[in-house]
Design a protein around this motif. Structure first.
Motif, PDB file in Angstrom:
ATOM      1  N   ARG A   1       0.837  -1.194   0.000  1.00  0.00           N
ATOM      2  CA  ARG A   1       0.000   0.000   0.000  1.00  0.00           C
ATOM      3  C   ARG A   1       0.875   1.248   0.000  1.00  0.00           C
ATOM      4  O   ARG A   1       1.759   1.397   0.852  1.00  0.00           O
ATOM      5  N   ALA A   2       0.649   2.117  -0.991  1.00  0.00           N
ATOM      6  CA  ALA A   2       1.291   3.428  -1.018  1.00  0.00           C
ATOM      7  C   ALA A   2       0.232   4.456  -0.637  1.00  0.00           C
ATOM      8  O   ALA A   2      -0.812   4.554  -1.297  1.00  0.00           O
ATOM      9  N   ASP A   3       0.493   5.204   0.416  1.00  0.00           N
ATOM     10  CA  ASP A   3      -0.495   6.125   0.964  1.00  0.00           C
ATOM     11  C   ASP A   3       0.015   7.561   0.870  1.00  0.00           C
ATOM     12  O   ASP A   3       0.985   7.934   1.538  1.00  0.00           O
ATOM     13  N   ALA A   4      -0.641   8.371   0.019  1.00  0.00           N
ATOM     14  CA  ALA A   4      -0.322   9.798  -0.138  1.00  0.00           C
ATOM     15  C   ALA A   4       1.181  10.022  -0.315  1.00  0.00           C
ATOM     16  O   ALA A   4       1.799  10.845   0.358  1.00  0.00           O
ATOM     17  N   VAL A   5       1.765   9.295  -1.252  1.00  0.00           N
ATOM     18  CA  VAL A   5       3.213   9.323  -1.457  1.00  0.00           C
ATOM     19  C   VAL A   5       3.620  10.524  -2.312  1.00  0.00           C
ATOM     20  O   VAL A   5       3.019  10.804  -3.352  1.00  0.00           O
TER      21      VAL A   5
ATOM     22  N   ALA B   1       8.201  14.601  -8.423  1.00  0.00           N
ATOM     23  CA  ALA B   1       7.932  13.541  -9.393  1.00  0.00           C
ATOM     24  C   ALA B   1       6.608  12.861  -9.077  1.00  0.00           C
ATOM     25  O   ALA B   1       5.901  12.410  -9.977  1.00  0.00           O
ATOM     26  N   LEU B   2       6.273  12.768  -7.774  1.00  0.00           N
ATOM     27  CA  LEU B   2       4.973  12.287  -7.322  1.00  0.00           C
ATOM     28  C   LEU B   2       4.452  13.247  -6.269  1.00  0.00           C
ATOM     29  O   LEU B   2       5.217  13.739  -5.432  1.00  0.00           O
ATOM     30  N   ASP B   3       3.157  13.493  -6.312  1.00  0.00           N
ATOM     31  CA  ASP B   3       2.571  14.489  -5.409  1.00  0.00           C
ATOM     32  C   ASP B   3       1.297  13.924  -4.784  1.00  0.00           C
ATOM     33  O   ASP B   3       0.200  14.031  -5.339  1.00  0.00           O
ATOM     34  N   GLY B   4       1.448  13.254  -3.629  1.00  0.00           N
ATOM     35  CA  GLY B   4       0.289  12.759  -2.886  1.00  0.00           C
ATOM     36  C   GLY B   4      -0.462  11.635  -3.559  1.00  0.00           C
ATOM     37  O   GLY B   4      -1.694  11.594  -3.510  1.00  0.00           O
ATOM     38  N   VAL B   5       0.240  10.686  -4.166  1.00  0.00           N
ATOM     39  CA  VAL B   5      -0.398   9.584  -4.900  1.00  0.00           C
ATOM     40  C   VAL B   5      -0.585   8.377  -3.979  1.00  0.00           C
ATOM     41  O   VAL B   5       0.321   7.996  -3.238  1.00  0.00           O
ATOM     42  N   SER B   6      -1.752   7.760  -4.052  1.00  0.00           N
ATOM     43  CA  SER B   6      -2.036   6.532  -3.306  1.00  0.00           C
ATOM     44  C   SER B   6      -2.352   5.401  -4.290  1.00  0.00           C
ATOM     45  O   SER B   6      -2.992   5.629  -5.321  1.00  0.00           O
ATOM     46  N   ALA B   7      -1.890   4.212  -3.967  1.00  0.00           N
ATOM     47  CA  ALA B   7      -2.138   3.047  -4.823  1.00  0.00           C
ATOM     48  C   ALA B   7      -1.941   1.779  -4.014  1.00  0.00           C
ATOM     49  O   ALA B   7      -1.134   1.752  -3.080  1.00  0.00           O
ATOM     50  N   ASP B   8      -2.679   0.726  -4.382  1.00  0.00           N
ATOM     51  CA  ASP B   8      -2.564  -0.575  -3.721  1.00  0.00           C
ATOM     52  C   ASP B   8      -2.184  -1.646  -4.734  1.00  0.00           C
ATOM     53  O   ASP B   8      -2.659  -1.630  -5.884  1.00  0.00           O
ATOM     54  N   LEU B   9      -1.336  -2.579  -4.292  1.00  0.00           N
ATOM     55  CA  LEU B   9      -1.090  -3.808  -5.035  1.00  0.00           C
ATOM     56  C   LEU B   9      -1.821  -4.929  -4.311  1.00  0.00           C
ATOM     57  O   LEU B   9      -1.501  -5.242  -3.153  1.00  0.00           O
ATOM     58  N   ARG B  10      -2.799  -5.517  -4.970  1.00  0.00           N
ATOM     59  CA  ARG B  10      -3.625  -6.559  -4.342  1.00  0.00           C
ATOM     60  C   ARG B  10      -3.380  -7.897  -5.033  1.00  0.00           C
ATOM     61  O   ARG B  10      -3.298  -7.968  -6.269  1.00  0.00           O
TER      62      ARG B  10
END
Length: 525
Positions: free
Chosen positions: A295-299, A319-328
Motif C-alpha cells: 500500500r502506497a499512501d499519499a506518497v 515527481a509524485l505528489d500525494g499519490v495513493s495506490a494498492d497492489l492486491r
C-alpha cells in the motif's frame, strides 16, 4: 544519439570545406555478416541492401531479426562498441562509416546510453563540439533541435531528472542538432505516449524533408509511418530481407505471411494473449487474510538535484505528489499517463527501491522485514524474496553473463532450490522464444530479447508481487502475445501485479483483472 564513437583512424571533421556536405547520402550494404561473440549463429548473414540518398525507409522484422544490428553496422559501431565476427562492406556516400564524422546520426534503443552531460544544453551540444561547429552557431542549433524533438524543458534542465520518454527525446535532439546526412532511428517513439509520439514523427519527417536527409527507422508498430516512407524493408529471423518495396504493395502482397512471421501488419486484429500454465507464474508463498500486498499512501517524491546544487527556476520538483495506490493479490494495477507523468517513480516506490519523501509505502504485515513494514527499509534480500521489478530499460536489470545464469540469479541469492528453478526457467524461455539463447551472453541480445529475459527472470523465483515497467516495448506480434499472457496469468495465479505502460492493447487486456490509475504531472488524474 549522434554516433559518438570514432572509427579508429577516422579524421576529426572541422567546420568548413571538410564538413559533410548538405543533403542525404546513399547507403550500400554488401554481404554483411555479423556473429556476436558467444553466439553460434550469425544475426545477419550475407545481407545486401541499398538505400538511395534522401530516401525514407521503414525497417521491420520480428524481435531478434537483426534490425538494430544493421543500424549499428551502418553507423560504424559494430567493431568499436561490440565484439564479434564481422565481414562484408558498408558505404555511406561511397565512403566507409566514420570517414565523415557527423554525417551519420543514430538514436539507440537505450536512450540513456546517449546522455553524456549534466545539463540538457551541454548534452545536445556534445556532438557539435566533437565535429568542430563554431561556438557561436551552437546555441541556435541546440534550441532548434530541442524544439524539433518536442523536448518539454529548456537547456538548463538537469539530465538526471528526466523520465525514459524525456530522455528519448533528448537523445533525438542530440542527433537532429548534427544535421546528419543519414539519420538512423531505433524505435524512436517506443517510450512515448501517443500524443508525444505523433509530435516526434512529424518533427523527424519535417527535418528530413527540409534537409534532404536519408532516413532509416526501425519500428514494430508500423501503421503511423506507412504514409510517410518510400519503402518498407522486412527482415526475417535469419537476418535476411524477405520483403522490400512501397509499404502498400508489400502488405497487400505479403501481409498474411508477414503477420504469421510476427510483423504488426496494419489492419489486422491484435493477437490473443497466450494461455500460460498457472504453475509457471504461481507465487511461492500464499498469504491468507485480507489487505493489500503493498500500500502506497499519499506518497510524494521530490527529485532534488544532487550535491546540494540549486534547482533552476521553473524546474518541476515533485515527481509524485500525494499519490495513493494498492497492489492486491490476484489483481493487476495498470499505470498510465504521458511521458514524465511519474509512472516509473511510482513503480520504484511500490518496489521498495525509492523512499517516499512524504507519505508511506508499506508491505503486508506478514511479510514485514527485520526493520518493519516500510518497503524502502527492507534489505535487498528481503525485497527480492517478496517482490520482482522489471525496469524500463532492461539492460539495467541484467546482473549475470549468460541468459540461463540471469534467470537463476535471484533463486541462488535466496538459497532456494536451483534445480526446480531451472526447470521453470527453461519453460519460460521456451514460451518467450528464447530457448535457443540459454547459453548466450545477455549483452548480445536484441533490446526486445533483453526485455523478455528480464520479465522471465522476475518470474522464476515466484514473487508475491510483480512490477513491470513497459514490458511490451520492442515486441513483435508473437512475443507481445507471450508477454501479455504472462502478465495476465500472474494476476490470475494470485500474484499482485503492477504494469506501467503506454500500450493501449496491453491496458485493454490487463484492465479486466484490476484497475487503471492515470497519472498527470505526478498526481492521480
Amino acid at each position: 544519439m549522434t554516433v559518438r564513437v570514432r572509427t579508429p583512424g577516422a579524421p576529426v571533421a572541422r567546420a568548413g570545406p571538410e564538413a559533410p556536405p548538405g543533403g542525404g547520402a546513399d547507403i550500400a550494404v554488401r554481404g554483411l555478416r555479423w556473429r556476436p561473440s558467444g553466439r553460434r549463429e550469425p544475426v545477419l548473414d550475407g545481407l545486401d541492401l541499398h538505400v538511395a540518398a534522401g530516401e525514407k525507409v521503414l525497417l521491420a522484422g520480428p524481435s531478434g531479426a537483426g534490425k538494430s544490428t544493421l543500424l549499428r553496422a551502418v553507423a560504424g559501431l559494430l567493431e568499436t562498441a561490440d565484439v564479434g565476427e564481422l565481414s562484408g562492406e558498408v558505404d555511406i556516400g561511397g565512403l566507409p562509416p566514420g570517414a565523415q564524422p557527423g554525417a551519420v546520426g543514430m538514436l539507440l534503443q537505450d536512450p540513456s546510453a546517449a546522455v553524456v552531460a549534466a545539463r540538457v544544453g551541454r548534452d545536445v551540444a556534445f556532438g557539435l563540439e566533437n565535429v568542430g561547429v563554431p561556438r557561436e552557431q551552437m546555441p541556435a542549433r541546440v534550441r532548434a533541435a530541442l524544439e524539433a524533438a518536442t523536448f518539454p524543458y529548456d537547456e538548463q534542465r538537469h539530465t538526471d531528472t528526466l523520465s525514459g520518454g524525456e530522455t528519448q527525446r533528448l537523445a533525438l535532439a542530440g542527433t537532429l542538432a548534427m544535421l546528419p546526412r543519414v539519420l538512423l532511428l531505433d524505435e524512436p517513439t517506443s517510450m512515448l505516449d501517443p500524443v508525444a509520439a505523433e509530435q516526434v514523427r512529424r518533427s523527424v519527417l519535417s527535418a528530413c524533408e527540409r534537409e534532404g536527409t536519408t532516413l532509416v527507422v526501425v519500428e514494430h508498430h508500423l501503421e503511423p509511418w506507412i504514409g510517410h516512407v518510400d519503402r518498407c524493408v522486412v527482415l526475417d529471423t535469419r537476418g535476411q530481407v524477405v520483403a522490400d518495396g512501397p509499404p502498400e504493395r508489400v502488405f497487400a502482397e505479403q501481409g498474411r505471411a508477414l503477420a504469421d512471421g510476427g510483423i504488426w501488419v496494419p489492419g489486422l486484429p491484435v493477437p490473443t494473449p497466450l494461455q500460460v500454465e498457472p504453475d509457471l507464474v504461481l507465487p511461492s508463498s500464499d498469504l491468507d487474510g485480507s489487505g493489500p500486498l503493498v500500500r502506497a499512501d499519499a506518497v510524494s517524491v521530490d527529485y532534488s538535484p544532487p550535491f546540494g546544487r540549486r534547482r533552476p527556476a521553473g524546474e518541476r520538483s515533485l515527481a509524485l505528489d500525494g499519490v495513493s495506490a494498492d497492489l492486491r493479490r490476484g489483481e493487476v494495477l495498470v499505470l498510465r499517463g504521458q511521458s514524465g507523468a511519474g509512472k516509473s517513480t511510482l513503480m520504484g516506490v511500490l518496489a521498495g527501491l525509492q523512499a517516499p519523501d512524504t507519505g508511506a509505502a508499506l508491505i503486508h504485515p506478514r511479510l514485514a522485514g527485520r526493520r518493519g513494514r516500510a518497503l524502502h527499509r527492507l534489505t535487498s534480500r528481503e525485497l527480492a524474496a517478496r517482490l520482482a521489478w522489471v525496469p524500463q530499460l532492461p539492460e539495467h536489470g541484467l546482473v549475470r553473463r549468460t541468459v540461463l545464469d540471469e534467470l537463476l540469479a535471484t533463486t541462488g541469492a535466496l538459497d532456494r532450490d536451483v534445480l526446480a528453478a531451472e526447470k521453470r526457467a527453461l519453460r519460460l524461455l521456451e514460451l518467450l522464444g528464447l530457448a535457443h539463447l540459454a547459453p548466450a551472453s545477455v549483452h548480445h541480445l536484441s533490446g526486445g530479447e533483453q526485455r523478455r529475459l528480464v520479465v522471465a527472470a522476475a518470474l522464476v523465483h515466484g514473487p508475491s508481487g510483480l512490477l513491470l515497467d513497459e514490458p511490451t516495448v520492442g515486441q513483435d506480434r508473437h512475443t507481445w502475445a507471450a508477454v501479455a499472457g504472462l502478465c495476465a496469468a500472474a494476476g490470475e495465479a494470485g500474484a499482485a501485479v503492477a504494469v506501467a505502460t503506454h500500450d493501449a492493447h496491453l491496458t485493454s487486456v490487463l484492465s479486466r483483472r484490476g484497475q487503471v490509475l492515470t497519472l498527470d504531472a505526478g498526481r492521480a488524474a
